[in-house]
Motif scaffolding. Structure first.
Motif, mmCIF file in Angstrom:
data_model
loop_
_atom_site.group_PDB
_atom_site.id
_atom_site.type_symbol
_atom_site.label_atom_id
_atom_site.label_comp_id
_atom_site.label_asym_id
_atom_site.label_seq_id
_atom_site.Cartn_x
_atom_site.Cartn_y
_atom_site.Cartn_z
ATOM 1 N N ASN A 1 -21.252 27.437 -6.155
ATOM 2 C CA ASN A 1 -21.621 26.546 -7.186
ATOM 3 C C ASN A 1 -20.500 25.697 -7.766
ATOM 4 O OD1 ASN A 1 -24.518 27.117 -6.954
ATOM 5 N ND2 ASN A 1 -24.118 28.899 -8.451
ATOM 6 N N ASN A 2 -19.516 25.409 -7.015
ATOM 7 C CA ASN A 2 -18.358 24.798 -7.156
ATOM 8 C C ASN A 2 -17.317 25.593 -8.047
ATOM 9 O OD1 ASN A 2 -16.636 22.410 -7.312
ATOM 10 N ND2 ASN A 2 -17.318 21.987 -9.126
ATOM 11 N N GLY A 3 -17.573 26.859 -8.487
ATOM 12 C CA GLY A 3 -16.791 27.821 -8.879
ATOM 13 C C GLY A 3 -15.939 27.178 -10.273
ATOM 14 N N GLY A 4 -16.369 26.229 -10.485
ATOM 15 C CA GLY A 4 -15.498 25.603 -11.749
ATOM 16 C C GLY A 4 -14.395 24.946 -11.442
ATOM 17 N N ILE A 5 -14.030 24.752 -10.128
ATOM 18 C CA ILE A 5 -12.960 23.741 -9.709
ATOM 19 C C ILE A 5 -13.503 22.378 -9.060
ATOM 20 C CG2 ILE A 5 -11.085 23.966 -8.049
ATOM 21 C CD1 ILE A 5 -11.170 26.888 -8.047
ATOM 22 N N ALA B 1 -22.003 32.421 11.679
ATOM 23 C CA ALA B 1 -23.468 32.098 11.698
ATOM 24 C C ALA B 1 -23.823 31.550 10.176
ATOM 25 C CB ALA B 1 -24.190 33.354 11.868
ATOM 26 N N GLY B 2 -22.972 31.458 9.468
ATOM 27 C CA GLY B 2 -23.130 30.835 8.003
ATOM 28 C C GLY B 2 -23.636 31.688 7.171
ATOM 29 N N LYS B 3 -23.701 33.275 7.425
ATOM 30 C CA LYS B 3 -24.120 34.177 6.445
ATOM 31 C C LYS B 3 -22.818 34.604 5.268
ATOM 32 C CE LYS B 3 -25.913 38.839 6.324
ATOM 33 N NZ LYS B 3 -26.228 40.003 7.204
ATOM 34 N N ASN B 4 -23.359 34.652 4.157
ATOM 35 C CA ASN B 4 -22.502 35.062 3.086
ATOM 36 C C ASN B 4 -21.930 36.758 3.211
ATOM 37 O OD1 ASN B 4 -21.174 36.202 0.702
ATOM 38 N ND2 ASN B 4 -22.146 34.714 -0.531
ATOM 39 N N VAL B 5 -20.951 37.111 3.503
ATOM 40 C CA VAL B 5 -20.348 38.440 3.772
ATOM 41 C C VAL B 5 -20.454 39.218 2.588
ATOM 42 C CG1 VAL B 5 -20.067 38.189 6.085
ATOM 43 C CG2 VAL B 5 -18.267 37.841 4.456
ATOM 44 N N GLY B 6 -20.172 38.520 1.372
ATOM 45 C CA GLY B 6 -20.242 39.313 0.154
ATOM 46 C C GLY B 6 -18.686 39.531 -0.414
ATOM 47 N N GLU B 7 -17.847 38.972 0.453
ATOM 48 C CA GLU B 7 -16.416 39.114 0.025
ATOM 49 C C GLU B 7 -15.776 37.759 -0.572
ATOM 50 O OE1 GLU B 7 -14.456 41.534 -0.394
ATOM 51 O OE2 GLU B 7 -15.473 43.129 0.849
ATOM 52 N N PRO B 8 -15.223 38.012 -2.007
ATOM 53 C CA PRO B 8 -14.745 36.666 -2.433
ATOM 54 C C PRO B 8 -13.602 36.154 -1.722
ATOM 55 C CG PRO B 8 -15.120 38.497 -4.140
ATOM 56 C CD PRO B 8 -15.390 39.225 -2.902
ATOM 57 N N ALA B 9 -13.637 34.784 -1.595
ATOM 58 C CA ALA B 9 -12.622 34.267 -0.837
ATOM 59 C C ALA B 9 -11.430 33.526 -1.993
ATOM 60 C CB ALA B 9 -13.029 32.955 -0.050
ATOM 61 N N ILE B 10 -12.124 32.959 -2.966
ATOM 62 C CA ILE B 10 -11.242 32.296 -3.908
ATOM 63 C C ILE B 10 -11.679 32.618 -5.371
ATOM 64 C CG2 ILE B 10 -10.572 30.154 -4.925
ATOM 65 C CD1 ILE B 10 -11.319 28.894 -2.208
ATOM 66 N N MET C 1 -7.123 22.881 -5.776
ATOM 67 C CA MET C 1 -6.376 23.777 -6.538
ATOM 68 C C MET C 1 -5.415 23.291 -7.548
ATOM 69 S SD MET C 1 -5.969 26.562 -3.481
ATOM 70 C CE MET C 1 -7.237 27.948 -3.145
ATOM 71 N N VAL C 2 -4.507 22.125 -6.863
ATOM 72 C CA VAL C 2 -3.600 21.718 -7.701
ATOM 73 C C VAL C 2 -3.916 20.808 -8.899
ATOM 74 C CG1 VAL C 2 -1.308 20.294 -7.503
ATOM 75 C CG2 VAL C 2 -1.799 21.795 -5.945
ATOM 76 N N GLY C 3 -4.801 20.232 -8.454
ATOM 77 C CA GLY C 3 -5.443 19.349 -9.452
ATOM 78 C C GLY C 3 -6.255 19.886 -10.800
ATOM 79 N N HIS C 4 -6.604 21.319 -10.195
ATOM 80 C CA HIS C 4 -7.235 22.090 -11.230
ATOM 81 C C HIS C 4 -6.421 22.376 -12.503
ATOM 82 C CE1 HIS C 4 -10.163 25.148 -12.900
ATOM 83 N NE2 HIS C 4 -9.297 25.765 -13.194
ATOM 84 N N PHE C 5 -5.206 22.489 -12.113
ATOM 85 C CA PHE C 5 -4.170 23.065 -13.262
ATOM 86 C C PHE C 5 -3.363 21.688 -13.568
ATOM 87 C CE2 PHE C 5 -4.457 27.279 -11.170
ATOM 88 C CZ PHE C 5 -4.988 27.620 -12.346
ATOM 89 N N MET C 6 -3.334 20.602 -12.447
ATOM 90 C CA MET C 6 -2.368 19.532 -12.992
ATOM 91 C C MET C 6 -3.317 18.448 -12.782
ATOM 92 S SD MET C 6 1.090 20.897 -11.626
ATOM 93 C CE MET C 6 2.001 19.453 -12.102
ATOM 94 N N PRO C 7 -4.165 17.589 -13.491
ATOM 95 C CA PRO C 7 -5.249 16.657 -13.363
ATOM 96 C C PRO C 7 -4.328 15.347 -12.760
ATOM 97 C CG PRO C 7 -5.585 17.898 -15.465
ATOM 98 C CD PRO C 7 -4.177 18.636 -14.706
#
Length: 358
Positions: free
Chosen positions: A110-114, A148-157, A185-191
C-alpha cells in the motif's frame, strides 16, 4: 571486507547505487568507512550504506551522532546493530528463500508511506538479512514475493522517520525500477530530489534516437503517420501526456510529473517504433540467456509473444561450458532436464508452431 571477493561485491553495490544516483541527477560523494570515522563531509543530510556488514566502531559512532542530530539513513542488507534503537528497526539473522525463486521481487505494501515507490521491483536475491518493524516507530513498505507472485511474508523494505532499510543489497537487475526505487528513497528524505528528477524527465521527453527535441520528433512522426490511425493516436496520446507532465511540474507535483513524463516517453518511443516498418528480408532476433526461458511462461506462450510482435529468430543459450540443457551424447546433461524436460526440443516445437527460426 578484506577478502578479494568481498571487496569486489562491495564495489559492485556502490557502482549500482552511484549509477542510479547519477541517473536521477543527485549530488553525492563516496566515502570509505575510514573516511567516515574521521567525520562526514560538511552539509551531508543523507547517508547511504550499500553493503556494510562490518564497520569500525568509530564510524558507527559517527553515524549514531549524525542520526540523533537529524540526519537520515538509507541502508541495505545489514544495518549496524548499534543503530537499531536509533532508527527503530529490529534485525534477525540471514534467511534463505523458502524454495527456489522464493525471493524474486519486492512489492509495495500500500505504497508503504514512500511516495513514488515502484509497485514491483524485480530482484533475484539468494538470501536476506531478516528485519522487523518496531511498533510505533517503523513500518513495512514492501514485502518479498516469489517468482509466482506470492507474498512470502518477509519484509523487503522498512521505513522509519530517519531510515529506509532494505533487507538485501541492491542488485543491478530491473534497472529502470531500481532507478525509480532509488529516487523514491532519496526523495522521501530530500524532496528536492523529486523536483530535480521530474524537471530532467520532462525536459528529455521526445529526446532520443536522431531527435534533439520533442518538436522535432513530433514533426517527423506526424509526417510518417499518413493514414496510420494507430500511429497517429499513439503520437497524439504521447504528446498530450507530455503536456500534462509539464503542467504537473509547474503545479509543484513533482512525483506525479515524473510518472507522467515517464509514461509520455514510453508512448513516444512506441510511436517511433511503429513508424519504422520492417524492410524486406529483415530478421529480428532475441537472445535468451536462461536455457529454461522466461520465468512464468512456457515455451509456447513465450515464443508466441515474440511472433506476435514481429520477431523472426530465437537464439537459445542451451549449451554451456561442460553442460547441455538437452539430451547430449558429448556433454553432461543438466540434472534439471530430468524434471523439467529437454529444453531445445520443447523450444523447437514452439518455434515451428509460430514460424520463428531457432
Amino acid at each position: 571486507q578484506s577478502t578479494e571477493k568481498g571487496i569486489a561485491e562491495q564495489r559492485a553495490r556502490v557502482a549500482t547505487l552511484t549509477k542510479n544516483l547519477r541517473a536521477i541527477g543527485a549530488d553525492y560523494c563516496v566515502v570509505s568507512d575510514e573516511d567516515l570515522s574521521r567525520g562526514l563531509p560538511r552539509g551531508v543530510e543523507l547517508v547511504i550504506l550499500p553493503q556494510n556488514p562490518t564497520m569500525p566502531d568509530t564510524a558507527i559512532k559517527r553515524l549514531a551522532s549524525f542520526l540523533t542530530s537529524g540526519g537520515k539513513l538509507i541502508s541495505f542488507f545489514v544495518l549496524p546493530a548499534e543503530l537499531e534503537p536509533i532508527v527503530g528497526i529490529k534485525q534477525g539473522s540471514t534467511v534463505r528463500p523458502p524454495y527456489p525463486g522464493g525471493f524474486a521481487s519486492f512489492r509495495s505494501a500500500n505504497n508503504g508511506g514512500i511516495a513514488g515507490l515502484p509497485g514491483v521491483v524485480e530482484q533475484a536475491s539468494w538470501n536476506i538479512y531478516q528485519a522487523r518493524p518496531v511498533a510505533g516507530r517503523s513500518r513495512i513498505a514492501a514485502y518479498w514475493h516469489s517468482d509466482a507472485g506470492k507474498n512470502v511474508g518477509e519484509p523487503a523494505i522498512l521505513v522509519s522517520p530517519n531510515c529506509i532499510h532494505t533487507t538485501h543489497v541492491m542488485l543491478s537487475d530491473d534497472p529502470t525500477a531500481k532507478k525509480n526505487l532509488t529516487l523514491a528513497m532519496v526523495g522521501h528524505f530530500m524532496p528536492e530530489a523529486w523536483r530535480r528528477a521530474a524537471g530532467n524527465e520532462v525536459a528529455m521527453i521526445g529526446v532520443f534516437g536522431p531527435y534533439q527535441s520533442r518538436g522535432e520528433l513530433a514533426a517527423a512522426l506526424a509526417g510518417s503517420a499518413g493514414s496510420d490511425k494507430a500511429l497517429r493516436n499513439m503520437l497524439d496520446t504521447g504528446l498530450r501526456t507530455a503536456a500534462e507532465a509539464g503542467i504537473l511540474l509547474e503545479a509543484g507535483k513533482a512525483v506525479e510529473a515524473f510518472d507522467s513524463a515517464t509514461q509520455a516517453q514510453r508512448l513516444l518511443v512506441t510511436a517511433y517504433c511503429m513508424a519504422r516498418p520492417s524492410r524486406p528480408g529483415e530478421r529480428r532476433m532475441v537472445w535468451c540467456h536462461d536455457p529454461f526461458g522466461v520465468t512464468g511462461l512456457n515455451w509456447d506462450r513465450a515464443v508466441g509473444i515474440l511472433a506476435e510482435n514481429g520477431f523472426t529468430d530465437f537464439i537459445l543459450n542451451a549449451c554451456w561450458a561442460g553442460t547441455a540443457h538437452y539430451d547430449s551424447s558429448l556433454l553432461s546433461v543438466a540434472p534439471e532436464v530430468a524434471t523439467r524436460g529437454a529444453q531445445v526440443k520443447e523450444c523447437l516445437a514452439a518455434c515451428r508452431k509460430h514460424g520463428v527460426k531457432l
